[in-house]
Design an enzyme around this catalytic site. Structure first.
Site, PDB file in Angstrom:
ATOM      1  N   TYR A  51       0.831  -1.194   0.000  1.00 21.98           N
ATOM      2  CA  TYR A  51       0.000   0.000   0.000  1.00 21.98           C
ATOM      3  C   TYR A  51       0.875   1.257   0.000  1.00 21.98           C
ATOM      4  O   TYR A  51       1.307   1.742   1.048  1.00 21.98           O
ATOM      5  CB  TYR A  51      -0.937   0.025   1.203  1.00 21.98           C
ATOM      6  CG  TYR A  51      -1.860  -1.170   1.310  1.00 21.98           C
ATOM      7  CD1 TYR A  51      -2.178  -1.946   0.199  1.00 21.98           C
ATOM      8  CD2 TYR A  51      -2.413  -1.539   2.531  1.00 21.98           C
ATOM      9  CE1 TYR A  51      -3.023  -3.041   0.304  1.00 21.98           C
ATOM     10  CE2 TYR A  51      -3.266  -2.632   2.636  1.00 21.98           C
ATOM     11  CZ  TYR A  51      -3.557  -3.380   1.513  1.00 21.98           C
ATOM     12  OH  TYR A  51      -4.389  -4.467   1.620  1.00 21.98           O
ATOM     13  N   HIS A 139       0.188 -12.136   0.855  1.00 22.95           N
ATOM     14  CA  HIS A 139      -0.522 -11.162   0.025  1.00 22.95           C
ATOM     15  C   HIS A 139      -0.517 -11.517  -1.457  1.00 22.95           C
ATOM     16  O   HIS A 139       0.539 -11.791  -2.040  1.00 22.95           O
ATOM     17  CB  HIS A 139       0.120  -9.782   0.210  1.00 22.95           C
ATOM     18  CG  HIS A 139      -0.753  -8.645  -0.174  1.00 22.95           C
ATOM     19  ND1 HIS A 139      -0.289  -7.355  -0.280  1.00 22.95           N
ATOM     20  CD2 HIS A 139      -2.080  -8.573  -0.473  1.00 22.95           C
ATOM     21  CE1 HIS A 139      -1.275  -6.542  -0.616  1.00 22.95           C
ATOM     22  NE2 HIS A 139      -2.376  -7.267  -0.752  1.00 22.95           N
TER      23      HIS A 139
END
Length: 336
Positions: A51, A139
């Protein structure tokens, strides 16, 4: 330890927007949003190195490092390593390629090996300003790969990240681990393996008012059978269910816009906010342990909290199902 036993409540905070997703967010606005989440009683925070190339972790850590560490639950992810060198080419992250163009300029590398997993955790701890993590998600495993390369990358994760995280859990370094993905297939494959087994998973965008059929077919029955719990990410489907224009990280197609209009019209007839319908629908499945909408403005936190607690009449859920806007197999709140 089950995910439900770890989490402090059913509403968490997803920090992808803090990485400057879609737009550049001033530092003070990002900080105020995290503080608002805290002030509204949210104690579960999810983040990731991806992010904004570490930006979201850094911003979250600036606030949480001032709070008592035992008073909140923190999760982050492994699978993308942030390098010190800056990106000179346009990064290829598939459907997520343009999400964080306003984030940090650091180069990001896909890697799920044991070494990369340990390095990623160490780097995240530094950015977050903490000495421990509660949950670690693998992820976007093999997200942007296909065919033989997908199998190769999945095997890299199975023999690398999965085993490192299983060991850290068994040693008590972390409380749990799982997959953090926006596709159901990697989770289904992992649950079918003999070892190592995840404690839960974070599924983004695949159990929402707009997209839930596929998860209901295989993944969620498997999860119930194995007592594996789900954290629902992206309950607003990239923002289209919260007044935005994006769906699946892109501008929403007309078919989705039309469906959202029908959902909003039905909600309006019953005096229901679309946010409340979205959050409560995602949490109605017995596998769902929590939902983690993201936000970049303090006012959005208040909206999410109110949406979770909004009283929705059973007639709305009944009509929602009868209208065909949700699957007849989807559990609805209050047994509707």
């Amino acid at each position: 330890m089950s995910i439900n036993e770890i989490l402090p409540g059913r509403l968490g905070f997803g920090t992808a927007p803090l990485g400057n997703m879609f737009r550049a967010i001033p530092d003070d606005e990002a900080r105020a949003t995290v503080e608002a989440a805290w002030d509204h009683g949210i104690r579960f925070f999810d983040t990731a190195p991806f992010y904004g190339a570490g930006l979201a972790e850094t911003r979250l850590g600036e606030v949480l490092s001032t709070k008592p560490r035992d008073s909140y639950v923190l999760s982050t992810k492994v699978g993308r390593v942030i390098l010190d060198e800056h990106e000179t080419d346009v990064p290829d992250f598939g459907e997520k390629g343009g999400l964080f163009e306003h984030g940090n300029p650091n180069k990001i590398v896909h890697e799920w090996t044991a070494e990369a997993t340990e390095r990623s955790i160490e780097d995240s701890l530094k950015r977050l300003g903490t000495d421990r993590l509660d949950i670690v998600w693998v992820h976007d495993i093999a997200q942007d790969f296909h065919g033989d390369l997908w199998i190769q990358k999945y095997e890299e994760a199975r023999t690398g990240a999965f085993r490192v995280l299983s060991r850290l859990r068994d040693e008590g370094v972390i409380k749990a681990w799982g997959l953090g993905v926006n596709k159901t297939e990697p989770i289904e494959l992992t649950l079918a393996l003999d070892e190592p087994q995840p404690d839960g998973y974070l599924l983004a965008g695949r159990y929402t008012l707009l997209d839930h059929e596929h998860a209901l077919q295989r993944l969620l029955p498997m999860s119930q059978e194995r007592n594996v719990e789900m954290v629902v990410g992206g309950p607003y489907s990239s923002g289209i269910l919260a007044g935005g224009t994006n769906f699946e990280y892109q501008q929403a197609p007309q078919a989705i816009i039309d469906r959202v209009a029908k959902l909003k019209a039905l909600a309006g007839l019953h005096g229901v906010s679309i946010k409340a319908a979205a959050l409560q629908f995602s949490l109605a499945h017995p596998v769902a342990a929590a939902v983690i909408p993201g936000a970049t403005r303090p006012s959005r936190i208040a909206e999410d909290t109110a949406a979770l607690n909004e009283e929705i009449p059973a007639a709305f859920w009944t009509e929602l199902r009868e209208s065909g806007l949700v699957s007849p197999a989807a559990p609805l709140p209050n047994g509707a």
